[in-house]
Design an enzyme around this catalytic site. Structure first.
Site, PDB file in Angstrom:
ATOM      1  N   LYS A 185       0.836  -1.094  -0.010  1.00 16.27           N
ATOM      2  CA  LYS A 185       0.034  -0.028  -0.168  1.00 16.27           C
ATOM      3  C   LYS A 185       0.920   1.192   0.038  1.00 16.27           C
ATOM      4  O   LYS A 185       1.729   1.127   0.652  1.00 16.27           O
ATOM      5  CB  LYS A 185      -0.939  -0.181   1.296  1.00 16.27           C
ATOM      6  CG  LYS A 185      -1.796   0.905   1.280  1.00 16.27           C
ATOM      7  CD  LYS A 185      -2.571   0.740   2.560  1.00 16.27           C
ATOM      8  CE  LYS A 185      -3.749   1.793   3.059  1.00 16.27           C
ATOM      9  NZ  LYS A 185      -4.584   1.665   4.243  1.00 16.27           N
TER      10      LYS A 185
ATOM     11  N   SER B 225      -9.348   1.670   3.565  1.00 14.42           N
ATOM     12  CA  SER B 225      -8.618   2.334   2.705  1.00 14.42           C
ATOM     13  C   SER B 225      -7.706   1.594   1.942  1.00 14.42           C
ATOM     14  O   SER B 225      -6.863   2.133   0.979  1.00 14.42           O
ATOM     15  CB  SER B 225      -7.843   3.542   3.484  1.00 14.42           C
ATOM     16  OG  SER B 225      -7.152   2.913   4.342  1.00 14.42           O
TER      17      SER B 225
ATOM     18  N   SER C  62      -9.781  -0.729   7.418  1.00 17.79           N
ATOM     19  CA  SER C  62      -9.269  -0.567   6.378  1.00 17.79           C
ATOM     20  C   SER C  62      -8.635  -1.899   5.534  1.00 17.79           C
ATOM     21  O   SER C  62      -8.481  -1.825   4.390  1.00 17.79           O
ATOM     22  CB  SER C  62      -7.925   0.369   6.175  1.00 17.79           C
ATOM     23  OG  SER C  62      -8.764   1.778   6.313  1.00 17.79           O
TER      24      SER C  62
END
Ligand SMILES: *[C@@H]1O[C@H](CO)[C@@H](O)[C@H](O)[C@H]1NC(C)=O
Ligand SMILES: *[C@@H]1O[C@H](CO)[C@@H](O)[C@H](O)[C@H]1NC(C)=O
Length: 504
Positions: free
Chosen positions: A105, A184, A208
């Site tokens: 990420k 996210s 997330s």
């Protein structure tokens, strides 16, 4: 017009997914870490071929899905080095993540040619001092850093923006393109689901990892806070932030977990405290086919309120399966938690912790166009179109900027959160001697978040539209071994995951 283009693209992708790619007998689609390592050993696969496959997947799918924000220009060189290490015997046939392409990420620092921005234009061009703790562990394991996954931008944490970032654009759900991929860690979940990487890393503050894993039909592990280092990870709050794998199988996720857990001097307190939970011999030993046997699993009603009737039937069927495999399922439980209070206290603590930790992150950078939260807010106001200020504003950033350290109110909030954990999940689990609670999707995320507790999502089904949903096994700190046993036992008993259909 846009719709037609979508439909044509979607059809092409579905075709490409079915056609598959196979060289000398190795099946690239849905390749697991175990299959990859076997392929390396029996000569049917090289890390270079594997990286080429994923780069090709990214080139074809990313214009639609926006799951990848940057590809590592050094990925092929890293793969070639891994191949050379294996053939020279220096890595004795590899193992673990050696030679395996990992997508991380974009909130995880990499000290290389990749940018680290959490999707924000404000941080573009910033230079980190060193790799994030988890990234340096990946490198030591010989993994290939394939690139960065598109996150929901941290500077605008709002549901409406799930899967959107100023740098990466809107990430789409590969199962149902019009459905949110959830945030996210949306890019990580989508990339894993659509075979754009072998395995991926996400991070979670509250939901997330769990949410995008659920809606993209992948397995996500949200580890006990501190089990994995947060150093070099663009932060929200050290009380809750945690890094974990998002993969197509429980086994793959466990391979990744084994590689990334452990002490890190740059996140010393939390990683030292959690290191007592790491089992000798790692987590793979808990991939037991009969992992559900004898487990006591609690079903708190509150998490299932609001679940669609048809989905509820699927969960009920799963609970029967879980019983058939030897687990003791205790239904109709209550968690004594005032939810409104929980979220209010969480926000109070988070706002202040965010300002402190994001300012610390930015001031520690070797170079950065912005050095403080105030400057990020000013940057967003100066770039209203790119940062979509009209659509989303930046209320969370502004609320955080107004805080002034950990004062009386914040200390009180943190005390209340600890109390909610003690009197809530902890009490419930101890009273009923539970090994886990189960919940649909990320419904348990806040309860797990405030206690620093772990959770694992496993694919559980697809709704009427074909949108995936998941089942979460959650437990107390350090419960990863038994959660892995249950998640693996469940996955092997149900085998729900199928490849994305790119439905419109
Ligand atoms: C090597 O292993 C892979 C599994 O990773 C398998 O698909 C392939 O058939 C094997 N090839 C040979 C030559 O044994
Ligand atoms: C990092 O960002 C810069 C500036 O936009 C860009 O030129 C560069 O290609 C990016 N790096 C990678 C690996 O994409």
């Amino acid at each position: 017009m846009a719709e037609l283009r979508f439909r044509v693209l979607a059809a092409l992708m579905a075709l490409a997914a079915v056609a598959g790619t196979s060289v000398a007998g190795f099946e690239f689609h849905e390749a697991t870490v175990d299959a990859i390592q076997l392929g390396f050993r029996n000569g049917s696969l090289t890390s270079t071929a594997l990286v080429r496959f994923y780069l090709d997947q990214i080139a074809r799918l990313n214009p639609l899905l926006h799951a990848v924000i940057e590809v590592n220009p050094d990925a092929l060189a890293q793969a070639a080095r891994a191949d050379a290490e294996r053939s020279s015997g220096r890595h004795r046939g590899g193992g673990g993540l050696h030679g395996v392409p990992v997508l991380v990420k974009d909130n995880m620092a990499t000290r290389d040619r990749l940018n680290t921005t959490a999707g924000s234009l404000a941080l573009l061009g910033s230079v980190v001092k060193r790799d994030a703790g988890v990234v340096s562990r990946l490198r030591r394991a010989g993994a290939v850093i394939l690139g960065k996954a598109n996150p929901s931008e941290w500077s605008n944490f709002r549901p409406v923006q799930d899967g959107w970032s100023a740098r990466g654009g809107q990430t789409l759900n590969p199962y149902v393109l019009s459905h949110t991929p959830c945030g996210s860690s949306s890019g990580s979940g989508v990339a894993a689901a659509a075979n754009m990487a072998a395995v991926t890393l996400g991070s979670e503050t509250d939901g997330s990892i769990l949410c995008p894993s659920a809606v993209n039909s992948v397995v996500g592990i949200k580890p006990t806070v501190g089990l994995t280092s947060r150093s070099g990870v663009i932060p929200i709050t050290p009380l809750q932030d945690t890094v974990g794998p998002m993969c197509r199988t429980v086994s793959d996720a466990v391979h990744v977990l084994d590689a990334i857990v452990g002490y890190d001097t740059f996140d010393a307190e939390a990683t030292r405290a959690a290191s007592k939970y790491i089992p000798r011999g790692g987590y793979k030993q808990f991939l037991k086919i009969d992992g559900l046997r004898g487990k006591r699993i609690g079903v708190p009603n509150v998490f299932f309120q609001g679940t669609d009737d048809q989905d509820l039937k699927v969960y009920e069927k799963h609970l029967r399966t879980v019983r058939q495999h030897g687990a003791i399922v205790i239904t109709d439980l209550d968690i004594a938690v005032d939810w409104a209070d929980l979220n209010a206290q969480e926000m109070i603590a988070m706002n202040a912790e965010f300002k402190i930790s994001i300012n610390a992150y930015m001031s520690d950078l070797l170079y950065s166009p912005v050095r403080s939260l105030a400057q990020v807010i000013a940057f967003n106001n100066a770039h209203p179109i790119q940062e979509r200020i009209k659509d989303f504003g930046q209320p969370d950033l502004i609320a955080a900027e107004k805080t002034n350290g950990i004062g009386k109110m914040e200390r009180e909030a943190i005390r209340k959160l600890n109390e909610l954990s003690t009197n809530g999940l902890e009490k419930l689990m101890k009273e009923h001697k539970l090994d886990a609670i189960v919940a649909p999707d990320s419904q348990a995320s806040s309860v797990l978040a405030i206690g620093g507790y772990p959770g694992i999502i496993v694919p559980a089904g697809y709704d009427k539209q074909g949108v995936p949903f998941g089942i979460c096994f959650g437990g107390l700190k350090g419960y990863e071994p038994r959660l892995i046993e249950m998640a693996y036992g469940f996955e092997q008993a149900t085998k729900v995951r199928r490849q994305p259909a790119f439905k419109h």
